[in-house]
Each structure stands twice: as structure tokens, then as C-alpha cells.
Design an enzyme around this catalytic site. Structure first.
Site, PDB file in Angstrom:
ATOM      1  N   CYS A  52       0.833  -1.208   0.000  1.00 28.46           N
ATOM      2  CA  CYS A  52       0.000   0.000   0.000  1.00 28.46           C
ATOM      3  C   CYS A  52       0.867   1.258   0.000  1.00 28.46           C
ATOM      4  CB  CYS A  52      -0.929   0.002   1.210  1.00 28.46           C
ATOM      5  SG  CYS A  52      -1.827   1.566   1.430  1.00 28.46           S
ATOM      6  N   CYS A  55       0.381   3.359   3.452  1.00 32.29           N
ATOM      7  CA  CYS A  55       0.727   2.853   4.779  1.00 32.29           C
ATOM      8  C   CYS A  55       2.029   3.480   5.286  1.00 32.29           C
ATOM      9  CB  CYS A  55       0.855   1.330   4.759  1.00 32.29           C
ATOM     10  SG  CYS A  55      -0.719   0.449   4.903  1.00 32.29           S
ATOM     11  N   HIS A 115      -4.469   0.460   8.062  1.00 33.48           N
ATOM     12  CA  HIS A 115      -4.905   0.255   6.677  1.00 33.48           C
ATOM     13  C   HIS A 115      -6.382  -0.128   6.571  1.00 33.48           C
ATOM     14  CE1 HIS A 115      -4.260  -0.737   2.443  1.00 33.48           C
ATOM     15  NE2 HIS A 115      -4.846  -1.904   2.640  1.00 33.48           N
ATOM     16  N   ASN A 153     -13.553   9.975  -1.425  1.00 30.54           N
ATOM     17  CA  ASN A 153     -14.242   8.906  -2.148  1.00 30.54           C
ATOM     18  C   ASN A 153     -13.949   7.609  -1.416  1.00 30.54           C
ATOM     19  OD1 ASN A 153     -15.142  10.609  -4.295  1.00 30.54           O
ATOM     20  ND2 ASN A 153     -13.092  10.514  -5.173  1.00 30.54           N
ATOM     21  N   SER A 161      -9.658   3.099  -5.689  1.00 30.85           N
ATOM     22  CA  SER A 161      -8.886   1.868  -5.838  1.00 30.85           C
ATOM     23  C   SER A 161      -8.019   1.564  -4.619  1.00 30.85           C
ATOM     24  CB  SER A 161      -7.989   1.968  -7.082  1.00 30.85           C
ATOM     25  OG  SER A 161      -7.101   3.070  -6.964  1.00 30.85           O
ATOM     26  N   HIS A 164      -6.991   2.034   1.864  1.00 31.02           N
ATOM     27  CA  HIS A 164      -6.450   2.734   3.028  1.00 31.02           C
ATOM     28  C   HIS A 164      -7.283   3.990   3.287  1.00 31.02           C
ATOM     29  CE1 HIS A 164      -2.887   3.383   5.736  1.00 31.02           C
ATOM     30  NE2 HIS A 164      -3.492   4.561   5.820  1.00 31.02           N
ATOM     31  N   HIS A 166      -8.471   7.425   3.525  1.00 25.16           N
ATOM     32  CA  HIS A 166      -7.867   8.688   3.109  1.00 25.16           C
ATOM     33  C   HIS A 166      -8.889   9.561   2.394  1.00 25.16           C
ATOM     34  CE1 HIS A 166      -7.748   6.538  -0.724  1.00 25.16           C
ATOM     35  NE2 HIS A 166      -7.515   7.692  -1.323  1.00 25.16           N
ATOM     36  N   GLN A 168      -8.966  13.745   0.260  1.00 22.18           N
ATOM     37  CA  GLN A 168      -8.138  14.629  -0.550  1.00 22.18           C
ATOM     38  C   GLN A 168      -8.491  16.082  -0.285  1.00 22.18           C
ATOM     39  OE1 GLN A 168      -7.369  13.342  -4.694  1.00 22.18           O
ATOM     40  NE2 GLN A 168      -8.834  11.684  -4.327  1.00 22.18           N
TER      41      GLN A 168
END
Length: 339
Positions: A52, A55, A115, A153, A161, A164, A166, A168
Site C-alpha cells: 500500500c 501505509c 490500513h 471517495n 482503488s 487505506h 484517506h 483529498q
């Protein structure tokens, strides 16, 4: 105060932030489902994935190595949609062919080093660190750009895709189409009524509570009257704040509680890690009087009937206007039971 009468038959509802309408067809909700289903997601994600790029301690595609972070971690997107590279191309500016140069920054916000944890699975304290990070980067970026978007998203169904946890932050000088539209409509309402559109809307929703899911000292969560997605929700600031710059410590702590509440409720609805697109709308950072603004957050989740049945925005939705079968009030009732 006018009473809100909930329509029963086929009707249209107007979104005052955009001016767009949604067609509501309650009678269609009982039709048999013969469409496609999504494969159920098996949650066997490890707490750490050596492959990942998000990570802690792992190498990203550009060769940089992530620090061993223990709370949040932010980095400039290695493949950002916006850059600060300016071209020297002469752009057409006539009635048929118009273009404008733009530049900006795209940042990735890792919520946690774990994760396999989404916001719904994080503690309120850990979510508070995410809110603090949103504010810190919003403050820094808003000194250079008048439009800062904080969003997430979640889930492969929404095109994400990377599992993990997250989000933006994109920042640019131009006003995005949605912010410009919302700005114009909120300003028009303020000039007509002398009050904030979303302040008045929140007051009306709290008076009836028909679509209210959750509220605390500083935030209100509702299924908006004009919702297009089946289980769409909004978080609205109760206080007179236009963006992250103005939030106090108490307001941020209260927001972390609200974020935990709505994301957890989503997961309970269909007993799955609920996918969505989520984003904050804040007033332009242009140094002007933006009293007409009230900061708010949109959740657009795609699931319709179960963890495997998705609402597709196609056909009439793409060519005409949004359409929904499940009434907003029914969606609110089902979500409210998950709090």
C-alpha cells in the site's frame, strides 16, 4: 413560519443551492428489481499492507518513503489533477470556444496509519485529528487559493482503488462550478430575505424533525428535502461560519462526533462498509463579505436497496434530471433507526 407539506404522489423538488430539480416517483419503489448487483465486499483487509502506498513507512510510486506516522499524514498527490505549471498557449475566448488556464494543488490526507480502518471505525478522538488536519491545510491553502475542496471517495463502487482510509484536498484560484453555483444561489437568497439560506433551512428542518437524523451543539445532519441519491445526507453548521478557517476547538470536537455518527449509521444500514463520495462546501476565500454562506458537507452514497444493489445515475438522470423512487422521508426514517 410556513409549514412544510410533504408531497405524496409523483412530484419534483427543487434544490435551492443549485436550482436543479429532482423527480420523485414513490410508486416505483415497489417494482421488482431485475438490474445488476455489486459483488459483496469481504472485509478481510489487514491493518498493514506492505504494497500500500499510503501505509506508514512504505514507498510511494515516485520513490518517496512515507514517515512512520501515528495519526494523520498529508502529502502532495503524486498524480495530482492540478499543478502549478503554467503553459504559454494562447487560449481562444469567443462564444463557442472558451478555455482558461488554471493551476493549483492536490493533497492526499491519510486519516490513520491503520490500513483497515474507515472513519466509521475510528474513535471520535482520532477523527478529531482528521478535522484538525483539514483545518490546518485549509488555512494554509486558502492564503493562496480562493477555492479549497476537502473531500473523500470511499469504496471501489465509487471508483476508489485504494482501501487505506484517506481523503483529498484540492485547491485552486478559480471557483469550481458547484461552488460558483451555490455561491450565486445563496447570495440571491440573502439579498431577498436578509438571512442565510442554510441557516433558515436548518431552522425549518429542526422545527419538524421529519428529515433530521442527528444534531448536537454545533452541527445538524439531515436527509435534504431535495436529495437525489437514495440515502444522501448533509451536515450543516448551526453557527454562522463559512469555512474551516473559522472553526473553534469546541466546534471541531462537535464535528468529529457528527462525522462518527453519520459514518457509523451508514455502516449499520446495510451491515457493510458503506461507500460514498463526501465533500465540504465552504465560502470562497476572496476577502469579501460572504455572510450569505454557511459551510456544509454533502454525502452522496450509491447504495439503493442493499449492500449489493447500486443506484445508477443514467438515462433520464443524465439526459434530463435526477430521479428517485425512495422518498426522502422514508430514507430518513431508515437512517434514523441506525443512530
Amino acid at each position: 413560519m410556513n409549514q412544510v407539506v410533504t408531497p405524496v404522489g409523483t412530484h419534483r423538488r427543487r434544490n435551492p443551492l443549485t436550482g436543479n430539480y429532482v423527480l420523485v416517483s414513490p410508486h416505483r419503489n415497489n417494482r421488482p428489481w431485475l438490474g445488476a448487483t455489486e459483488a459483496p465486499v469481504v472485509d478481510d483487509t489487514p491493518s498493514y499492507d506492505a504494497s500500500c502506498p499510503l501505509c506508514a513507512g512504505n514507498e510511494r510510486a515516485n520513490g518517496e518513503v512515507n514517515p512512520n506516522y501515528d495519526k494523520t499524514f498529508v502529502f502532495l498527490n503524486d498524480f495530482g489533477a492540478l499543478t502549478n505549471d503554467q503553459s504559454s498557449t494562447q487560449l481562444e475566448q469567443d462564444d463557442l470556444f472558451q478555455a482558461q488556464e488554471t493551476s493549483g494543488e492536490c493533497h492526499v490526507v491519510c486519516y490513520s496509519p491503520e490500513h483497515n480502518k474507515s472513519l466509521a471505525q475510528m474513535s471520535v478522538d482520532d477523527i478529531s485529528h482528521v478535522v484538525d488536519t483539514w483545518q490546518a491545510y485549509y488555512r494554509e491553502l486558502s492564503q493562496r487559493y480562493q477555492c479549497v475542496h476537502v473531500f473523500e471517495n470511499k469504496g471501489s463502487v465509487m471508483g476508489c482503488s485504494q482501501p487505506h482510509p484517506h481523503g483529498q484536498i484540492w485547491a485552486h484560484e478559480h471557483l469550481s462550478t458547484q461552488i460558483a453555483l451555490s455561491d450565486a444561489n445563496q447570495r440571491s437568497y440573502y439579498q431577498k430575505h436578509g438571512t442565510s439560506l442554510l441557516a433558515d433551512y436548518a431552522e425549518r428542518e429542526l422545527a419538524t424533525k421529519e428529515r433530521v437524523l442527528f444534531d448536537n451543539a454545533h452541527w445538524l445532519i439531515v436527509v435534504p428535502y431535495w436529495a437525489a441519491w437514495p440515502f444522501e445526507t448533509m451536515i450543516i453548521a448551526k453557527d454562522d461560519v463559512t469555512g474551516f478557517n473559522q472553526l473553534t476547538g469546541e466546534q471541531k470536537a462537535s464535528l468529529a462526533q457528527a462525522m462518527k455518527a453519520i459514518t457509523s449509521a451508514y455502516d449499520k444500514l446495510f451491515n457493510c462498509s458503506f461507500p460514498y463520495s463526501m465533500g465540504w462546501h465552504c465560502g470562497p476565500e476572496n476577502g469579501q463579505d460572504n455572510s450569505h454562506w454557511r459551510m456544509h458537507c454533502h454525502f452522496y452514497p450509491p447504495l439503493l436497496r442493499s449492500a449489493t444493489v447500486k443506484k445508477f445515475m443514467v438515462g433520464y438522470e443524465m439526459m434530463a434530471e435526477s430521479q428517485r423512487d425512495l422518498t426522502v422521508e422514508s430514507a430518513a426514517e431508515r437512517l434514523r433507526a441506525c443512530f
